[in-house]
Design a protein around this motif. Structure first.
Motif, short mmCIF file in Angstrom:
data_model
loop_
_atom_site.label_atom_id
_atom_site.label_comp_id
_atom_site.label_asym_id
_atom_site.label_seq_id
_atom_site.Cartn_x
_atom_site.Cartn_y
_atom_site.Cartn_z
N LEU A 196 0.83 -1.21 0.00
CA LEU A 196 0.00 0.00 0.00
C LEU A 196 0.86 1.26 0.00
O LEU A 196 0.57 2.23 -0.71
N HIS A 197 1.93 1.23 0.79
CA HIS A 197 2.84 2.37 0.86
C HIS A 197 3.52 2.59 -0.50
O HIS A 197 3.59 3.72 -0.98
N LEU A 198 4.00 1.52 -1.10
CA LEU A 198 4.64 1.63 -2.41
C LEU A 198 3.66 2.11 -3.47
O LEU A 198 4.02 2.90 -4.34
N ARG A 199 2.43 1.62 -3.40
CA ARG A 199 1.42 2.02 -4.40
C ARG A 199 1.12 3.50 -4.31
O ARG A 199 0.94 4.18 -5.33
N ALA A 200 1.05 4.01 -3.09
CA ALA A 200 0.80 5.45 -2.91
C ALA A 200 1.94 6.27 -3.49
O ALA A 200 1.71 7.27 -4.18
N LEU A 201 3.18 5.85 -3.25
CA LEU A 201 4.33 6.55 -3.82
C LEU A 201 4.34 6.43 -5.34
O LEU A 201 4.66 7.38 -6.05
N TRP A 202 3.97 5.26 -5.83
CA TRP A 202 3.93 5.03 -7.28
C TRP A 202 2.90 5.95 -7.94
O TRP A 202 3.18 6.60 -8.95
N ASP A 203 1.70 6.00 -7.40
CA ASP A 203 0.65 6.83 -7.98
C ASP A 203 1.03 8.31 -7.95
O ASP A 203 0.63 9.08 -8.82
N GLU A 204 1.79 8.70 -6.94
CA GLU A 204 2.19 10.10 -6.80
C GLU A 204 3.29 10.48 -7.79
O GLU A 204 3.31 11.60 -8.29
N ARG A 205 4.19 9.55 -8.10
CA ARG A 205 5.39 9.91 -8.85
C ARG A 205 5.47 9.36 -10.26
O ARG A 205 6.19 9.91 -11.10
N ALA A 206 4.79 8.25 -10.55
CA ALA A 206 4.87 7.66 -11.89
C ALA A 206 4.18 8.54 -12.91
O ALA A 206 3.13 9.13 -12.64
N VAL A 207 4.75 8.65 -14.09
CA VAL A 207 4.23 9.49 -15.16
C VAL A 207 4.07 8.65 -16.41
O VAL A 207 5.00 7.93 -16.80
N GLY A 208 2.89 8.73 -17.04
CA GLY A 208 2.72 8.01 -18.29
C GLY A 208 1.29 7.55 -18.52
O GLY A 208 0.41 7.74 -17.67
N ASP A 209 1.07 6.93 -19.68
CA ASP A 209 -0.23 6.33 -19.98
C ASP A 209 -0.49 5.20 -18.99
O ASP A 209 0.43 4.56 -18.49
N GLU A 210 -1.76 4.90 -18.75
CA GLU A 210 -2.12 3.88 -17.77
C GLU A 210 -1.55 2.52 -18.15
O GLU A 210 -1.13 1.75 -17.29
N THR A 211 -1.53 2.20 -19.45
CA THR A 211 -0.99 0.91 -19.87
C THR A 211 0.50 0.80 -19.56
O THR A 211 0.99 -0.24 -19.14
N VAL A 212 1.23 1.90 -19.77
CA VAL A 212 2.68 1.90 -19.50
C VAL A 212 2.92 1.80 -18.00
O VAL A 212 3.75 1.00 -17.53
N LYS A 213 2.21 2.58 -17.20
CA LYS A 213 2.39 2.54 -15.75
C LYS A 213 2.01 1.17 -15.19
O LYS A 213 2.68 0.66 -14.28
N ARG A 214 0.96 0.57 -15.75
CA ARG A 214 0.54 -0.75 -15.28
C ARG A 214 1.62 -1.78 -15.55
O ARG A 214 1.90 -2.66 -14.72
#
Length: 285
Positions: A196-214
């Protein structure tokens, strides 16, 4: 088309000068291939190509004048509150104009809306391209940016999480107090909180289309699953070690014909205490 907002502290924009900021911008964008002293022909041609690209790309353009600071080299080391008052007011005015422009015209790249984080990351990428003398292409910059950013964020989160999990497997106590051995439920809860902690950081910092981020997130999860599996195995081994002494005492009491009921009760209580905090495999054995 994108809108170009430029801030400048050029001396030509001082209040004593007649040149208006927007006129200053148009004059510099349309100055052709004039070379300054010592500037190479290739560099001059590259600068001219860049100006022409900006003119074609940005039909709406504006410039904001900033007071020239007395010591420009010291700006990076100063907190915002320590900036010269007139320079700080100029930055605040530029920020207000920038936010107003962004809110009035939300931007998309393909079907992906640009968040503040994504917009700033794309802007930095475009600035690097312009400073390198390359032609500006938002589509190309976005494609490169999303893979570069997602890769860097995934690597950083993976590294930090693996360090924590390996420290736990090595017998260390985590800052929140977790230490092996843990019950299966306790260890699973720890892993879930970490995700959950990693996901929150990921959603905050990852940049890109949803398919790429996924795609990058799934790769990150797969690497974490391998680390978690290693921790589970070590948790079981550590549980076996914790059982060794209580079981030896229990066996000794059973073999001792003179063993008292009180001593047996104490040994049983210690054994139950270990069982309550032990993982499943040692308890089952």
């Amino acid at each position: 088309s994108p809108e170009l907002l430029l801030s400048s502290s050029d001396s030509e924009l001082l209040p004593t000068q007649a040149l208006l900021p927007d006129d200053y911008l148009e004059q510099n964008l349309g100055c052709g291939t004039v070379r300054t002293q010592g500037e190479s022909t290739a560099r001059s041609r590259g600068a001219s190509d860049l100006r022409q690209s900006l003119l074609k790309l940005c039909s709406r353009r504006s410039c904001h004048a900033l007071p020239k600071p007395a010591e420009p080299q010291a700006l990076e080391s100063l907190p915002f509150g320590g900036l010269p008052e007139d320079f700080k007011k100029g930055l605040e005015a530029f920020q207000t104009s920038l936010l107003s422009t962004c809110h009035a015209s939300p931007k998309f790249v393909g079907s992906q809306p640009l968040s503040c984080t994504a917009f700033l990351a794309l802007l930095r990428h475009l600035v690097v391209s312009m400073n390198s003398g390359r032609l500006v292409s938002i589509a190309t910059a976005w494609d490169s940016l999303q893979h570069t950013t997602c890769g860097k964020v995934a690597d950083e989160l993976r590294r930090n999480s693996c360090l924590r999990l390996r420290a736990l497997a090595g017998g260390e106590t985590l800052p929140e107090g977790a230490k092996l051995p843990l019950t299966d439920e306790g260890l699973s809860s720890l892993f879930a909180q970490e995700r959950l902690h990693l996901r929150a950081l990921w959603d905050e910092r990852a940049v890109g289309d949803e398919t790429v981020k996924r795609e990058y997130w799934y790769e990150l999860e797969a690497s974490l699953a391998r680390e978690e599996s290693a921790v589970r195995m070590q948790n079981a081994r550590q549980g076996d070690k914790e059982f060794k002494k209580p079981l030896e005492r229990w066996q000794q009491w059973l073999d001792d014909e003179g063993g008292t009921w009180e001593a047996g009760s104490q040994i049983c209580a210690a054994l139950v205490e270990v069982m309550d905090s032990a993982p499943g495999p040692p308890v089952a054995r």
